[in-house]
Structures are given as C-alpha cells and as structure tokens.
Design an enzyme around this catalytic site. Structure first.
Site, PDB file in Angstrom:
ATOM      1  N   SER A   1     -41.879  72.320  -3.763  1.00 48.07           N
ATOM      2  CA  SER A   1     -40.887  71.176  -2.911  1.00 48.07           C
ATOM      3  C   SER A   1     -39.658  70.998  -3.777  1.00 48.07           C
ATOM      4  CB  SER A   1     -41.924  69.834  -2.816  1.00 48.07           C
ATOM      5  OG  SER A   1     -42.631  70.149  -1.540  1.00 48.07           O
TER       6      SER A   1
ATOM      7  N   LYS B   1     -36.587  71.214  -1.563  1.00 49.58           N
ATOM      8  CA  LYS B   1     -35.971  70.224  -0.946  1.00 49.58           C
ATOM      9  C   LYS B   1     -34.850  69.633  -1.164  1.00 49.58           C
ATOM     10  CE  LYS B   1     -40.287  68.962   1.502  1.00 49.58           C
ATOM     11  NZ  LYS B   1     -41.563  69.808   0.613  1.00 49.58           N
TER      12      LYS B   1
ATOM     13  N   SER C   1     -41.900  63.860  -0.282  1.00 48.89           N
ATOM     14  CA  SER C   1     -41.774  65.405  -0.026  1.00 48.89           C
ATOM     15  C   SER C   1     -42.571  65.671   1.322  1.00 48.89           C
ATOM     16  CB  SER C   1     -42.753  65.910  -1.106  1.00 48.89           C
ATOM     17  OG  SER C   1     -42.295  67.027  -1.632  1.00 48.89           O
TER      18      SER C   1
END
Length: 309
Positions: free
Chosen positions: A62, A65, A119
């Site tokens: 993640s 992101k 997240s």
C-alpha cells in the site's frame, strides 16, 4: 616515577580512544533492523545517513497509494465529486476486507483521506476508476510520474498496492516521499489520527483510524507517512519526520511481524538521537499445538488473519 606516570597517561589515552572508536563504530554501523531494505535520508541535503539494500527491487504493497494520491491531485479533479464503490473495487486477489460496501458513496476528498490515512483499498480502487480515462489511465499516469521523478526501478499495475507486481526500491520511495510532501493534502490526510465518514445510502457513520500508530505518539513529529502490507511485501512504512532536530526521510521495507516496522522506526530514532544501537527483540517460537489454537509460548497470540495495508 616519570616513566610510570607517562605509562599511566598513555594507557588512559589508549582506553579513551578505544571506547570512542567503539562508540563511533557502533554508530557508523547503523541501527539493528528487522526490515530487509531501509534508507534514512537527510531531507534537506539529500545525503543518505544509513542504507541497507536500498537498491533492491521489492513489492511495496500500500505504499503504492502515495503515488495514487499524487496523480489524482495532479489531475485536478473535483474533490467534492461523489464516487461510488462498485464490484470492480472488490479485492478478488487477496480477499482483503473493507467496510465500504458496494453502493457506498463518498466524495473524492474522503476517498483520498481513507486511502492515505487508513489504507482503505476500495477507496484507492475507486480513485483509480474515476480517474480521467479510468483505471488503466490512472496506472499509466502513475508509471509516467515515477519515470519523470527518476524512479527507474519502480512499476505499478494497480492503484491500491494489492498486487505484488507493484514494485520499487527504498531509494526510489525516498524520492516519492520527497515529491509527495509538496502536496499539502497528502501531508494532512496521511497524518490524520482518525476520520469519521457518513454513508448516505445506509445512514452509517464509520470511524477509521490511522494505520500508523506513531502519528498519535507524543515522541514523534511526522509530516507524512504511509504504511503497507501484503505477504509478498512484508511490513512496510515510509515517513517524513523530524528526528534529532532535522527532517528525515525514513523508508523501511519487508519486515516480518505485526509491530516490526514500528519497532524498526523507534530503533532508528533512538540511534539518530543518542547513537545507541538497540537490540532486536527475541523471536517467540510457537508450538504446533499453540499454532493451531492461535496461541504461542509465553501467552502471546499469533494472529491468523491480518489486514493488508
């Protein structure tokens, strides 16, 4: 007597030098880390303070992101536009869970907040689908941005980071952190302790916490952060923080254990502030019987299912 005095002085100087050399050597070696790849960078000078496998290409989960947020903000889309979670946002790869059910509507701003702070995978997927040209165009923009920043060992295939084919290096991610910190919303949303969002269709109010517990710690001054975890990537975290009275980019990748990345961050902080090299925690061995029941020795619990973030 004169010779004896000279000998004593020499011995004292020798011992002082040995102790000083030992202290310098410990500091020069760097902190003990469970992370397989790491980079500590002086954010002002750009000079590396410590590096460990900083050029090793590895899945980044993640941490992806951060780049998703960068390209969404670069596209200057309306942050108040409502985005709807659809079937295409479900995670069929890792089967990760989400409280954003199909049909949930949130503004692009709220999706950004949840993706960066907590997240939230479906939020990150929706941001990609609603990008001009759709998800494919969003991923193309992410790879183009990485190339423009000189992130030569970075590649993206989705906007959430669930695929292990999202890869980078500690050195490339330090570049991304420095680029992302120029966006005030990324700094704000990624370090937000928590957030409440309302789902109009159901009337629910959902409470989300930051996936990085250090943002709530009095001992830390964090300007930007992002965590990541899938099995292939291990536990990851990137941060821009003030440590030892200077801004530092900290990248920790591929660590094993639920709290290991935060433990590594604390070991880095202690090392930079005091020069002390903290010992690594002893691993806790689980018996076969304990593993089946979810218990390990000394009463510690082995978590069977972990959220991917």
């Amino acid at each position: 007597m004169k010779n004896l005095t000279g000998s004593i002085v020499f011995i004292r100087l020798f011992l002082t030098s040995v102790l000083a050399l030992g202290s310098w050597h410990a500091h020069a070696q760097g902190p003990n880390l469970l992370s397989q790849a790491a980079l500590i960078l002086d954010a002002k000078s750009g000079e590396p303070i410590f590096a460990k496998n900083a050029n090793t290409v590895t899945p980044i989960a993640s941490i992806t992101k951060l780049m998703t947020a960068v390209v969404v903000l670069d596209a200057q889309q309306n942050l108040d536009q409502l985005l709807t979670v659809e079937v295409g946002d479900l995670d069929f790869l890792k089967a990760s869970r989400s409280r954003l059910s199909i049909g949930s509507e949130l503004s692009r701003r709220e999706m950004l907040q949840l993706a960066l702070m907590s997240s939230e995978n479906r939020a990150a997927s929706a941001l990609g689908r609603f990008y001009p040209g759709g998800l494919q165009a969003a991923v193309a923009a992410m790879n183009a941005k990485a190339k423009s920043l000189g992130m030569v060992n970075t590649h993206y295939v989705d906007t959430s980071g669930l695929s292990p084919e999202n890869v980078s290096t500690a050195r490339d991610l330090a570049v991304l952190v420095q680029a992302a910190q120029r966006y005030s919303l990324i700094r704000e949303y990624s370090t937000q302790p928590d957030q409440y969002v309302q789902i109009p269709a159901t009337g629910q109010t959902l409470h989300y916490n930051n996936s990085n517990a250090l943002v709530k710690s009095d001992g830390w001054n964090i300007s930007l952060q992002k965590t990541g975890f899938i099995r292939e990537a291990g536990r990851c975290v990137v941060m821009l923080a003030h440590i030892a009275q200077r801004p530092v980019v900290l990248v920790l990748l591929d660590s094993v254990g639920k709290f290991s990345r935060l433990g590594d961050a604390q070991r880095v902080k202690t090392w930079m502030e005091t020069g002390e090299v903290l010992a690594l925690p002893r691993p806790v061995a689980a018996t076969k019987k304990g593993a089946r029941s979810g218990k390990a020795k000394r009463g510690k619990v082995v978590v069977a299912k972990q959220r991917r973030r």
